[in-house]
Scaffold this active site. Structure first.
Site, PDB file in Angstrom:
ATOM      1  N   SER A  79      25.763  74.750  61.100  1.00 19.81           N
ATOM      2  CA  SER A  79      24.555  73.978  61.408  1.00 19.81           C
ATOM      3  C   SER A  79      23.293  74.489  60.707  1.00 19.81           C
ATOM      4  CB  SER A  79      24.359  73.935  62.919  1.00 19.81           C
ATOM      5  OG  SER A  79      25.524  73.484  63.520  1.00 19.81           O
ATOM      6  N   ARG A  83      18.797  77.148  52.813  1.00 22.56           N
ATOM      7  CA  ARG A  83      17.970  78.155  53.482  1.00 22.56           C
ATOM      8  C   ARG A  83      18.505  78.340  54.897  1.00 22.56           C
ATOM      9  NH1 ARG A  83      14.666  73.740  52.566  1.00 22.56           N
ATOM     10  NH2 ARG A  83      14.958  72.229  54.215  1.00 22.56           N
ATOM     11  N   ASP A  98      26.314  69.990  62.229  1.00 25.39           N
ATOM     12  CA  ASP A  98      26.518  69.515  63.603  1.00 25.39           C
ATOM     13  C   ASP A  98      26.073  68.061  63.805  1.00 25.39           C
ATOM     14  OD1 ASP A  98      23.869  70.275  63.277  1.00 25.39           O
ATOM     15  OD2 ASP A  98      23.711  71.394  65.136  1.00 25.39           O
TER      16      ASP A  98
END
Ligand code: BGC
Length: 523
Positions: A178, A193, A231
């Protein structure tokens, strides 16, 4: 006891004796507390800072919509609108054993699901809480930990023997990761990132699927990583499985984000791949990054600026920092600390426990808002138990009202994000459902209702038909069926794609226990 740096606090004498110090503003025998009127005056100030008018919301939606378009058409945009190579929806007829691993902001979950067809299934899951060290240490170490947990899980729940894993057999694994990853195919993902406070080194810019495969090899696991998904993408597919009207999925948890199905013809930046323009592909928006760095569109207060400046990623995830569960408690804590500094709150008490960044959990806001007692006993409990502070009823009422302002702003901003996708896709007239999940959405009292209220403020009358319901009577299951189209893999320039879903994501079992917004057209 550490001395407080504020006007109230304590000093420890060489003898070991502790003396309370504070600046008294009035001559009372009891602890000096702010009056009801003072608290009401302060509340008015915060009301104007944290309240979003419908007009302002519509302006945000407009800018948001443009940002989404930009991300679809150009590479390397702040809101990256990531093509997931997940095409279309599951049929619901799939069967087999599937493993899933879910690395979220707070926990790691491992699940085994046996699909028995016709909607029947069996499911087993284990959850591990991640430590702060694991979030910050070397990334390979983090993936080693994931593989280690998987190994324990497989040994405990699968093993060998009749009806179980045969020698040489491997299980397909769907990895729900996620964090924003740019993908060239379903089993690949370069970490753009870290978000949600993660900072594991040697990971950004690298293919996390490859890193994880290395860890699987290290632990000699009979597992094949088949898919890496976000997710939100998982929730999109799972919500559609439950409710075929679902077109958008949102997560409001430690982080926040959305995914939806887009027409390939409208994803300008992948035109060169030659994918059937008539096909549909899930897009992981990574909308938490909206308004990052430039801070042009969102209503940032000075508390939000402090949260941002003191985070491990200043400037980044601007939208997420105003909304998600990781930050709401910290925003409230900063307001309280300001009032302590100004000598309004907790005079004569040592506030050092409240001065620790992130000590005020977002769950406290949720508890404060749901306190059913006249005396606000829950709030007394929070402040005495966790922070050793005494409060008056007026102060507790103020804290509750403040929590409401911060929670309400988060929900209304969330509505802006949903509205941007709804407007861009033209779903308002035809109607659609939005699968929503995450701790904030599921556990924060009134969050869902405030999102609805926000959608109505944005869309006016049409928003009246926005409804939500829990679509899964059996709850607790999220499925993603992913199959790898081998023919596509052989064609060089086209990334492997999913045609029929046949790998399953059960990443977070709680996640079927979700609500779905129904965006209904006006009758
Ligand atoms: C991440 C997303 C994720 C969201 C919800 C964000 O911080 O960037 O990838 O979907 O949190 O978990």
């Amino acid at each position: 006891m550490p001395a407080s740096r504020r006007g109230s606090g304590s000093v420890t004498l060489p003898t070991g004796q502790t003396l309370a110090i504070h600046t008294r503003t009035q001559d009372e025998e009891d602890l000096p507390h702010a009056t009801k009127k003072t608290m009401a005056d302060h509340l008015r100030k915060y009301e104007s800072l944290f309240t979003l008018t419908p007009q302002r919301m519509r302006m945000i939606v407009e800018a948001f919509t443009e940002t989404l378009e930009l991300g679809l058409n150009k590479t390397n945009q702040i809101v990256p609108m990531i093509p997931t190579y997940v095409f279309g929806w599951p049929s619901g007829k799939e069967t087999g054993d599937f493993l899933a691993l879910d690395l979220g902001g707070t926990n790691l979950r491992v699940c085994l699901v046996t699909l028995q067809g016709e909607g029947k299934f069996e499911i087993t899951q284990t959850k591990y809480r991640l430590t702060e060290e694991q979030k910050q240490e070397d990334g390979q170490k983090l993936f080693d930990f994931c593989a280690e947990c998987l190994k324990t899980f497989v040994e405990t729940n699968i093993g060998e023997g009749p009806g179980q894993l045969k020698p040489g057999q491997s299980l397909p694994l769907g990895f729900t990761f996620s964090y924003p990853c740019s993908q060239e195919r379903i089993d690949h993902g370069e970490l753009i990132r870290w978000t949600k406070g993660f900072g594991a080194t040697n990971t950004e810019g690298r293919d996390v699927a490859e890193m994880f495969k290395k860890s699987l090899e290290k632990y000699e696991l009979p597992i094949q990583l088949t898919a890496l998904i976000n997710d939100t993408t998982g929730t999109l597919i799972a919500s559609h499985y439950v409710n075929p009207r679902t077109k958008i999925a949102v997560i409001f948890g430690t982080g926040c984000n959305a995914a939806y199905m887009e027409h390939v013809k409208d994803i300008g930046k992948i035109e060169h791949l030659g994918i059937d323009p008539g096909a549909e592909m899930a897009i992981n928006c990574e909308w938490g990054a909206f308004d990052s760095f430039e801070h042009e569109h969102l209503p940032r207060t000075k508390y939000d600026a402090v949260v941002d400046d003191t985070s491990n990623k200043p400037g980044e995830q601007a939208f997420e920092k105003l909304i998600s569960g990781r930050y709401l408690g910290e925003i409230l804590r900063l307001v309280i600390c300001e009032l302590i500094d100004e000598g309004v709150l907790f005079l004569g008490q040592n506030t050092y426990k409240l001065e620790k960044p992130y000590c005020f959990d977002t769950a406290f806001l949720s508890l404060m808002e749901s306190d059913p007692t006249d005396e606000l006993l829950m709030i007394i409990g929070i402040f005495t138990h966790f922070f050793a502070l005494e409060t008056t009823l007026a102060e507790r009422q103020f804290f509750r009202a403040l929590a409401m302002l911060i929670g309400r702003r988060a929900a209304r901003l969330s509505a802006c994000g949903i509205a941007a996708i709804v407007s861009k896709q033209g779903y308002l007239e035809e109607g659609c459902s939005v699968g929503a999940d995450g701790s904030l959405y599921n556990k924060y009292p009134g969050f869902a209702d405030r999102v609805h209220e926000g959608l109505q403020d944005i869309f006016g009358d049409k928003g009246r038909y926005v409804r939500h319901y829990c679509p899964a009577p059996s709850a607790n299951l999220v499925l993603i069926f992913i199959s790898y189209d081998k023919k596509q893999k052989r064609r060089r320039s086209v990334p492997p794609r999913l045609s029929v879903f046949n790998v399953m994501r059960v990443a977070s079992l709680e996640r079927l226990d979700k609500h779905v917004f129904s965006l209904r057209p006006m009758l």
